[in-house]
Design a protein around this motif. Sequence first.
Motif: not given
Length: 611
Positions: A241, A243, A477, A496, A502, A550, A552
Amino acid sequence: MTLTFASRIDGIQIRCLIGSDRPIAAPTLCFSLMAAPKVVSGGTMVRRVAGYAEIALPDLVPGTEHEVVLEHAHKEFGPRNRAWLPLGAYLRVGKECLPLPPRTDLGLREVDGPPAPALPADRVPLVPQPTEWRPSGATVAFATLAHVPGLDGVADLAVRLGLAPLMQAGGAALVVGEDPALGAEGYRLTIAPAGLSVTVGGPAGLHYAGITLLTLRETCGGKLPCGTITDTPRFGYRGQHLDCARHFFGVDFILRLLDLMALLKLNRFHWHFADDEAFRLEVETQPLLWQRTVFRGEGELVPGVFGGGIRAGGSYSKADVARVVARAKTLQIEVLPEIEVPAHSHAMVKAVPGLRDPGDNGEEVSVQGYLDNIVNPAVPGTWDLLVPLAKEVAGLFPLGILHLGADEAPHGAWDGSPAVAALKAREGLSTSDDVQGWMLAKLAAELGSEGVRVAAWEEAAKGCQGGIGNAALLFSWTGQGPGIEAARRGHDVVMCPAQHAYFDLAHSPDPDDWGAAWAGFVPLEKTVAWDPVPKGAENITPRIAGVEACFWGEFTVEDSQAEGMIAPRILGIATKGWEPAGRTDGSALRALAGAYAPLFDSIGWKRYRSA
Ligand code: ACM
């Protein structure tokens, strides 16, 4: 005029020193922190939006630096490392904005840690490790293949990465056969002095065999170990992922990330282009949405939250989307778009009138500190926007799945809305979760009627009427517990867990490190110290679609700052998505990261080096 600005962490406080060689009357210090700040001394807060703040300062006098002391409004968010210091700081003086000198310490430090351990003898230098590796002892020199139909995507990848060509006239022959029993993504590759041969389950299997050959050529210095690799992924969903809402990543960065993913046999790119700070896709159904939010900063609808400074941002055109989707296709990657509702929608609410209940007197605050970051499902404007928007966005991506978001609705959402009170009475709903679930199920039905499946973060399962509905793919998450629960209730789940996946979390507790910390720290070893199907939950195995990492973007102000957060940890998610349970532990992954270090370096992808 020369301005100076320095900041440092002092226990739970952040101390900032501002200086000027000219007198400045009544400046306002504008900046952002990772979380909502409060002023301890040195000025008066005059405006705050989430982590962004404006602090009225006394006159600045040459020769004297002025100190502003800050804390986070929530005590549990103590500053952890340099990423927690002010970003995007500037002074506003009257109508003028004076940029303060940009920090020179942004991003990870590139300091080498101890050398990686040697790769154990039973391993090939390949991530993910193949399901089965039977070495036959010898090695064989390998430089290029003769043209193989179906490997053009891998050959083009090699060129883009700046590696030697994979295919050229006079290269080695690869004998290709088919065996559907290997599964669509599976392959069996035999490397022998007599030649190379591969049996594949389908085009994806051939592509992955090509990735294996290309990688081994690089990690083995042009000498392939002889033997047979039999390989097939454990999970169908192997995602990364990004962001792009908090930080606008350029299309070129996204394309580079796809290339890196491809090298590791990841096959889903989760494109998070909408959040509280912006909606970045140039949609036609509601152009105001992106036109009014693509830039944030001074004078914009959204101020310089998360390092936005005086002005930051950008948007993705339909041509950009087409480029990303087309490139992904050549790499066996599908793109999962996310529109992110009902919460995390501050930008949407600001840009498009009519998405809130004018009678709503609630004061719910989001985790990030926004006061108005949720659209109201009981007003017609929300549906007038969302249904065509969701259909338009889904229609741009061949995957046929649209991620709706649904995470982190603020506590007490809609409690002050008379329209939602009436909706609750009409539909038999009582809590915010019930309302969110009802809304998501309605949106899911709208999309379902067009053949689009929905996905959402774990919170979407909540609600008295079954939340978003069982057909939705859910992303677990906050940990794995919600995913296990959702799987038991009939959802397909992507795991995730932030604690392992993360990559915006700092690699270590070192204050010189860089990154978030709310779910702890994620050293490389931790990226594999878990099982997507935890012990005791084996009965939900068929429901675990796969894994995702992910990234972010709250503290990212330049694309390249994400690189060392993602690498080498992306090796961990690739491992979890493909390999049988428990095949690679932390120390083996550390050794593999050592084997990949020269490859990261030669393709020009920065990596975390300090551990
Ligand atoms: C999330 O990290 N809020 C999905």
